[in-house]
Design a protein around this motif. Structure first.
Motif, PDB file in Angstrom:
ATOM      1  N   THR A 105      25.316 -44.615  36.022  1.00 57.15           N
ATOM      2  CA  THR A 105      24.280 -43.362  36.275  1.00 57.15           C
ATOM      3  C   THR A 105      22.837 -44.084  35.842  1.00 57.15           C
ATOM      4  OG1 THR A 105      24.898 -42.842  34.184  1.00 57.15           O
ATOM      5  CG2 THR A 105      25.675 -41.725  35.911  1.00 57.15           C
ATOM      6  N   MET A 106      22.891 -45.171  35.114  1.00 55.24           N
ATOM      7  CA  MET A 106      21.666 -45.622  34.918  1.00 55.24           C
ATOM      8  C   MET A 106      20.919 -46.617  36.169  1.00 55.24           C
ATOM      9  SD  MET A 106      20.240 -46.277  31.725  1.00 55.24           S
ATOM     10  CE  MET A 106      20.412 -45.568  29.993  1.00 55.24           C
ATOM     11  N   ASN A 117      22.714 -39.302  22.212  1.00 54.31           N
ATOM     12  CA  ASN A 117      23.145 -39.292  23.578  1.00 54.31           C
ATOM     13  C   ASN A 117      23.918 -37.997  23.969  1.00 54.31           C
ATOM     14  OD1 ASN A 117      22.504 -41.901  23.065  1.00 54.31           O
ATOM     15  ND2 ASN A 117      23.997 -42.865  24.417  1.00 54.31           N
ATOM     16  N   CYS A 151      31.664 -43.518  25.656  1.00 56.53           N
ATOM     17  CA  CYS A 151      30.932 -43.995  26.709  1.00 56.53           C
ATOM     18  C   CYS A 151      31.812 -44.702  27.504  1.00 56.53           C
ATOM     19  CB  CYS A 151      29.822 -45.160  26.094  1.00 56.53           C
ATOM     20  SG  CYS A 151      29.116 -46.102  27.349  1.00 56.53           S
TER      21      CYS A 151
HETATM   22  S1  SF4 Z   1      24.045 -43.613  29.459  1.00 55.39           S
HETATM   23 FE1  SF4 Z   1      25.708 -45.009  30.509  1.00 55.39          FE
HETATM   24  S2  SF4 Z   1      25.910 -46.805  28.979  1.00 55.39           S
HETATM   25 FE2  SF4 Z   1      24.560 -45.016  27.913  1.00 55.39          FE
HETATM   26  S3  SF4 Z   1      25.997 -43.809  26.878  1.00 55.39           S
HETATM   27 FE3  SF4 Z   1      25.848 -42.757  28.833  1.00 55.39          FE
HETATM   28  S4  SF4 Z   1      27.624 -43.549  30.130  1.00 55.39           S
HETATM   29 FE4  SF4 Z   1      27.408 -45.052  28.092  1.00 55.39          FE
END
Ligand code: SF4
Length: 401
Positions: free
Chosen positions: A355-356, A172, A263
Motif C-alpha cells: 500500500t505504501m 497506525n 503489520c
Molecule cells: S503501512 Fe504498511 S508497513 Fe506500515 S504498518 Fe501498515 S501494512 Fe505495515
C-alpha cells in the motif's frame, strides 16, 4: 496472473540479499474485486508510468506551487517519490512537520491513509491534506474498525472491566480508533514511546489493564520485553469471535488485552529468518522493528523504531554488517547510503509494503499538477467530532512524561 518480468533483475534487490517472487506484488485495480478495490480508481487523467518526463513534470509543478505546497515522504516510500519530499520521517514526525508549516495550503502526504488523517487532525482548518492514491491504506489499521472496537468495549463492560481498562492505540490506526481512545481517556503511542504510554496507563492514569490497539506485536513486545510482564499477563482479543474469544475471567485477569492485528510486512519475519541470516553472514547484527513477532524480537540484537534503525545504521563504523527487519524500501535506501557497510534484508523474499508503494510518480504528478490548476484531488478530511477526540488522544501522547 501477471508476471513482472523486470523484478528478478533488480540490482537493488540483489544488493540487500533479496530473492524476488516471480508473482506480481499487487493485483488491485483490475476491476475483479470491487469490494477490495475501493479508492483504486483516481478521477482524472493519470500520466502513464512510462512517461519519461514524470520527474521533470513533478519538479515543475512543485516549483510553480512554491511554499503553497509541502510534500511529506514516509521512510517506506519509493526513492523516486522520496526525491520530491520536503521532509522525510515516520508518521508522527511527518504530521508534526505539517502542523509546523501553516503557510502551506496543501500538504501532499506520500504515505498511507491513517497518516494523512493524522496530518489533517494536527494541521489548521485552512490546510488541505492530499493522499495521491486513495488506495494507499494500511492492512494493520484496517484490522480494527470502529464498529469492532465499540463491540469490544461492550464486551469489557459486560465483563465488568471497562472502568479500569485504559485504551492505548498505536499511531497506525484510523482516526475513528484514535477518537475512541480519546473518548475513553486513553492515549496514542508510537513505536518510540510505547513503553512510556504503558507506564502512564498503569501509573498516573491508574489503569488495571490496557486495551492495546491494533498491533498485538508492539503491545506484547513492549509489555513483556520492556515492562517485565509475562506472556500470561497478555490475552489476544479476536474481533471475529464472540466476546473476542475470551472469557470474563480471562479479561479480568489480563494486564494487556491485545487486539488481534499485525503489520502484514513486519509480521512476515520469523525466527527462521534470523537463524538463516546468522548462518549465512556470521557476526551480523540483527536489527528488528517492534512490529515484528515476539520470536523475532527476542532473537534480534537490537530492536527499535524506524528512526532508531536509521540512527543505528548511520552511526555504525564502516565495515559493520546489519540484517534489518523492516520495510524493504527503507532497507534498500540505507544500503545505497552506506556502501561501506553490509546491509541486507532480514527475509529472503520481497517484502515491500504494497500500500505504501501505491504512491508512485504518476499519482504524485497528478496530485501536484491538479493543484497548479487550482484543483484539490484526493483530499483527506476527518469528521470534526472524530477529529476533536482523536486530537485529545494525540495531545495525551504529547504530554506523556
Ligand atoms: S503501512 Fe504498511 S508497513 Fe506500515 S504498518 Fe501498515 S501494512 Fe505495515
Amino acid at each position: 496472473m501477471t508476471i513482472n518480468p523486470t523484478l528478478g533483475r533488480d540490482p537493488a534487490l540483489a544488493q540487500v540479499g533479496v530473492t524476488p517472487s516471480p508473482l506480481a506484488l499487487l493485483l488491485l485495480g483490475r476491476g475483479s474485486d470491487p469490494a477490495s478495490e475501493r479508492g483504486v480508481d483516481c478521477p482524472g487523467e493519470l500520466p502513464p508510468a512510462a512517461d519519461p518526463t514524470l520527474a521533470a513534470r513533478a519538479a515543475a509543478a512543485k516549483t510553480a506551487l512554491g511554499d503553497r505546497v509541502f510534500i511529506l515522504g514516509h521512510h517506506y516510500q519509493r526513492d523516486e517519490v522520496i526525491a520530491f519530499a520536503d521532509v522525510t520521517g515516520d508518521s508522527f514526525k511527518l504530521a508534526q512537520q505539517a502542523a509546523a508549516r501553516p503557510q502551506a495550503e496543501a500538504i501532499v502526504f506520500c504515505g498511507v491513509h491513517f497518516m494523512a488523517e493524522s496530518a489533517d487532525i494536527l494541521t489548521g482548518a485552512h490546510q488541505r491534506v492530499i493522499l495521491p492514491d486513495l488506495a494507499a491504506g494500511c492492512s494493520m489499521a484496517d484490522m480494527a474498525t470502529a464498529e469492532q472496537v465499540e463491540q469490544a468495549w461492550d464486551d469489557l463492560l459486560d465483563a465488568g472491566v471497562a472502568a479500569d481498562t485504559v485504551p492505548v492505540s498505536y499511531m497506525n490506526s484510523s482516526a475513528a480508533i484514535k477518537a475512541f481512545t480519546g473518548r475513553h481517556d486513553g492515549t496514542i503511542c508510537t513505536s518510540s514511546n510505547a513503553r512510556r504510554a504503558l507506564e502512564w496507563a498503569f501509573g498516573e492514569r491508574g489503569g488495571a489493564r490496557v486495551l492495546f490497539l491494533p498491533d498485538q506485536h508492539l503491545g506484547r513486545n513492549t509489555a513483556v520485553g520492556e515492562l517485565g510482564m509475562t506472556e500470561a499477563d497478555c490475552v489476544v482479543y479476536d474481533p471475529h469471535r464472540p466476546g473476542g474469544g475470551l472469557t470474563h475471567r480471562q479479561l479480568r485477569e489480563a494486564k494487556m488485552i491485545l487486539w488481534r492485528g499485525h503489520c502484514s510486512v513486519h509480521g512476515r519475519f520469523t525466527r527462521d529468518s534470523v537463524d538463516e541470516v546468522r548462518a549465512r553472514i556470521p557476526g551480523i547484527t540483527v536489527l528488528a522493528h517492534p512490529e515484528c513477532r515476539r520470536e523475532v524480537v527476542t532473537a534480534a540484537d537490537l530492536v527499535g523504531s524506524t528512526e532508531y534503525i536509521i540512527s543505528v545504521v548511520d552511526a555504525a563504523p564502516a565495515g559493520s554488517a546489519f540484517a534489518i527487519g523492516t520495510e524493504l524500501n527503507l532497507v534498500q535506501r540505507l544500503a545505497k547510503r552506506h556502501p561501506d557497510k553490509t546491509i541486507v534484508f532480514l527475509d529472503r523474499t520481497v517484502c515491500f509494503c504494497s500500500t505504501m508503494n501505491r504512491i508512485d510518480m504518476p499519482h504524485l504528478v497528478w496530485a501536484l499538477e491538479s493543484l497548479v490548476r487550482g484543483e484539490t484531488v484526493n483530499q483527506i478530511a476527518v469528521d470534526r467530532d472524530v477529529a476533536t477526540f482523536a486530537r485529545k488522544a494525540l495531545d495525551q501522547m504529547l504530554a506523556l512524561p
